[in-house]
Design a protein around this motif. Sequence first.
Motif, PDB file in Angstrom:
ATOM      1  N   ASP A  13     -29.937   6.389 -45.022  1.00 18.19           N
ATOM      2  CA  ASP A  13     -31.094   5.907 -45.540  1.00 18.19           C
ATOM      3  C   ASP A  13     -31.053   5.581 -46.863  1.00 18.19           C
ATOM      4  O   ASP A  13     -30.110   4.994 -47.535  1.00 18.19           O
ATOM      5  CB  ASP A  13     -32.101   6.908 -45.265  1.00 18.19           C
ATOM      6  CG  ASP A  13     -32.383   7.632 -46.443  1.00 18.19           C
ATOM      7  OD1 ASP A  13     -33.183   8.695 -46.798  1.00 18.19           O
ATOM      8  OD2 ASP A  13     -31.393   7.655 -47.287  1.00 18.19           O
ATOM      9  N   PHE A  14     -32.172   5.120 -47.388  1.00 20.28           N
ATOM     10  CA  PHE A  14     -32.459   5.111 -48.977  1.00 20.28           C
ATOM     11  C   PHE A  14     -33.121   3.954 -49.145  1.00 20.28           C
ATOM     12  O   PHE A  14     -32.954   2.934 -49.108  1.00 20.28           O
ATOM     13  CB  PHE A  14     -31.197   5.430 -49.524  1.00 20.28           C
ATOM     14  CG  PHE A  14     -30.047   6.049 -48.826  1.00 20.28           C
ATOM     15  CD1 PHE A  14     -30.556   7.410 -48.914  1.00 20.28           C
ATOM     16  CD2 PHE A  14     -29.183   5.954 -47.852  1.00 20.28           C
ATOM     17  CE1 PHE A  14     -29.863   8.602 -48.251  1.00 20.28           C
ATOM     18  CE2 PHE A  14     -28.726   6.819 -47.194  1.00 20.28           C
ATOM     19  CZ  PHE A  14     -28.891   8.095 -47.450  1.00 20.28           C
ATOM     20  N   HIS A 132     -28.470  13.084 -48.636  1.00 11.01           N
ATOM     21  CA  HIS A 132     -27.424  12.965 -50.078  1.00 11.01           C
ATOM     22  C   HIS A 132     -26.906  14.205 -50.401  1.00 11.01           C
ATOM     23  O   HIS A 132     -26.749  15.163 -49.698  1.00 11.01           O
ATOM     24  CB  HIS A 132     -28.464  12.339 -51.185  1.00 11.01           C
ATOM     25  CG  HIS A 132     -29.423  11.362 -50.646  1.00 11.01           C
ATOM     26  ND1 HIS A 132     -29.179  10.042 -50.387  1.00 11.01           N
ATOM     27  CD2 HIS A 132     -30.835  11.332 -50.363  1.00 11.01           C
ATOM     28  CE1 HIS A 132     -30.052   9.517 -50.110  1.00 11.01           C
ATOM     29  NE2 HIS A 132     -31.274  10.098 -50.031  1.00 11.01           N
ATOM     30  N   GLU A 169     -33.283  13.339 -55.964  1.00  9.92           N
ATOM     31  CA  GLU A 169     -33.512  13.651 -54.661  1.00  9.92           C
ATOM     32  C   GLU A 169     -32.683  14.740 -53.943  1.00  9.92           C
ATOM     33  O   GLU A 169     -33.177  15.653 -53.090  1.00  9.92           O
ATOM     34  CB  GLU A 169     -33.503  12.295 -53.898  1.00  9.92           C
ATOM     35  CG  GLU A 169     -33.993  12.259 -52.433  1.00  9.92           C
ATOM     36  CD  GLU A 169     -33.836  11.157 -51.692  1.00  9.92           C
ATOM     37  OE1 GLU A 169     -33.611  10.117 -52.300  1.00  9.92           O
ATOM     38  OE2 GLU A 169     -34.083  11.085 -50.508  1.00  9.92           O
ATOM     39  N   HIS A 224     -35.848  14.108 -46.892  1.00 13.68           N
ATOM     40  CA  HIS A 224     -35.699  13.255 -48.051  1.00 13.68           C
ATOM     41  C   HIS A 224     -36.939  12.992 -48.950  1.00 13.68           C
ATOM     42  O   HIS A 224     -37.942  13.540 -48.547  1.00 13.68           O
ATOM     43  CB  HIS A 224     -35.219  11.895 -47.520  1.00 13.68           C
ATOM     44  CG  HIS A 224     -33.847  11.603 -46.766  1.00 13.68           C
ATOM     45  ND1 HIS A 224     -32.904  11.091 -47.699  1.00 13.68           N
ATOM     46  CD2 HIS A 224     -33.456  11.763 -45.494  1.00 13.68           C
ATOM     47  CE1 HIS A 224     -31.907  10.964 -46.790  1.00 13.68           C
ATOM     48  NE2 HIS A 224     -32.191  11.574 -45.781  1.00 13.68           N
ATOM     49  N   ALA A 225     -36.681  12.265 -49.889  1.00 11.33           N
ATOM     50  CA  ALA A 225     -37.922  11.866 -50.765  1.00 11.33           C
ATOM     51  C   ALA A 225     -37.663  10.484 -51.109  1.00 11.33           C
ATOM     52  O   ALA A 225     -36.449  10.184 -51.372  1.00 11.33           O
ATOM     53  CB  ALA A 225     -38.254  12.730 -52.101  1.00 11.33           C
ATOM     54  N   GLU A 306     -39.735  11.615 -45.177  1.00 13.81           N
ATOM     55  CA  GLU A 306     -39.781  11.189 -46.775  1.00 13.81           C
ATOM     56  C   GLU A 306     -40.854  11.801 -47.319  1.00 13.81           C
ATOM     57  O   GLU A 306     -42.049  11.560 -46.990  1.00 13.81           O
ATOM     58  CB  GLU A 306     -39.923   9.623 -47.046  1.00 13.81           C
ATOM     59  CG  GLU A 306     -38.761   8.787 -46.445  1.00 13.81           C
ATOM     60  CD  GLU A 306     -37.370   8.826 -47.351  1.00 13.81           C
ATOM     61  OE1 GLU A 306     -37.578   9.415 -48.430  1.00 13.81           O
ATOM     62  OE2 GLU A 306     -36.652   8.508 -46.931  1.00 13.81           O
TER      63      GLU A 306
HETATM   64 ZN    ZN Z   1     -33.095   9.746 -49.156  1.00 10.41          ZN
END
Ligand code: ZN
Length: 342
Positions: A13-14, A132, A169, A224-225, A306
């Motif tokens: 993702d990202f 990550h 993150e 994630h964030a 997220e």
């Molecule tokens: Zn992420």
Amino acid sequence: MSYAGPEPDDFDDFYRDDDPRGRGGRRFRARPVLVTFAALVPTALAGWLVWQVVSGPDGSEPPKVLPAPAQSSSASSPASPSDSDAKAPSPSPARSTASPTRPPATPKAPTKPAGGGSGPLKGKVVVIDPGHNPGNFQHPADINRTVNVGNGTKECDTTGTSTDGGYTEAQFTLDVSRRLRALLQQQGATVLLTQNGDRAFGPCVTERAAIGNQAGADAAISVHADGSAVGNRGFHVILPASVHAGAADTRPIVASSRDLGERVAGKFLGVTGEPPSNYIGGGTGLDTRSDLGGLNLSRVPKVFVECGNMRDAQDAARLTSGAWRQKAAQGLSEGIVSFLRG
Ligand code: ZN
């Protein structure tokens, strides 16, 4: 394990700060079948009511309703060109399951890990994927190599984002994942982490998916964030689109992953008070994507969450609070427990 062709392994993702992604316009349509289903299932009903009743902590409107309409892979619009994280996978030159240098990975039969304590989730396996890796910043060449995600190629892994204050993150995802692991273990589940700060970088997104598959996980979640623009707030849960290309075939997990994601979203909202995203998902807190290797390659029910936007000061104040992260883990845990208990 690798799905890779000439390229190395996989990715996922990202998002970037300047990522409007233009995907906020989708609106929920009430679906009678699902309403009936929710009415018949107490746990689902509880989540449903929480979802509809709870408003954001800042007095924002309650979310429209769950769930968002089912979307095909074509509905997952590609990100803006400036968003290198969330961009749609590039077409795979070999369209490639096969590699000129090595054969496609042969799926191994899942092997459920032994273990787990007593409790309602005894015998259940959950794979938590902390997004990550704190070491990714030091390994650009390793994480930038491309991997095959079935319908294209992406980077092996990415660095993720951070708050303005420098809380990364990767630190956040590890912390929440460990808290979540403890909560699920208390329920008797066997819990695996795809990484636990115990490796230099990665793993690649292909491996993150493969770990869940190999474990025969009953549920998998990638934590994630986001790194979106200031003023963009709230959480969203990302569901796998129906993707059938190369090594990806999400068709068997689309429905179950949506069930998992709706429960996670409802419980996360109820426990944390974090509002659903005001920039993705049209107020539902749900999004569907076809460009994330971690979802495309999953054979087990899986979602991404997220938890908030690290680049927004209001969200960042929460994300950097240990007490809030415990609530986040609690919300995720309750959603997963609800899904696993049915
Ligand atoms: Zn992420």
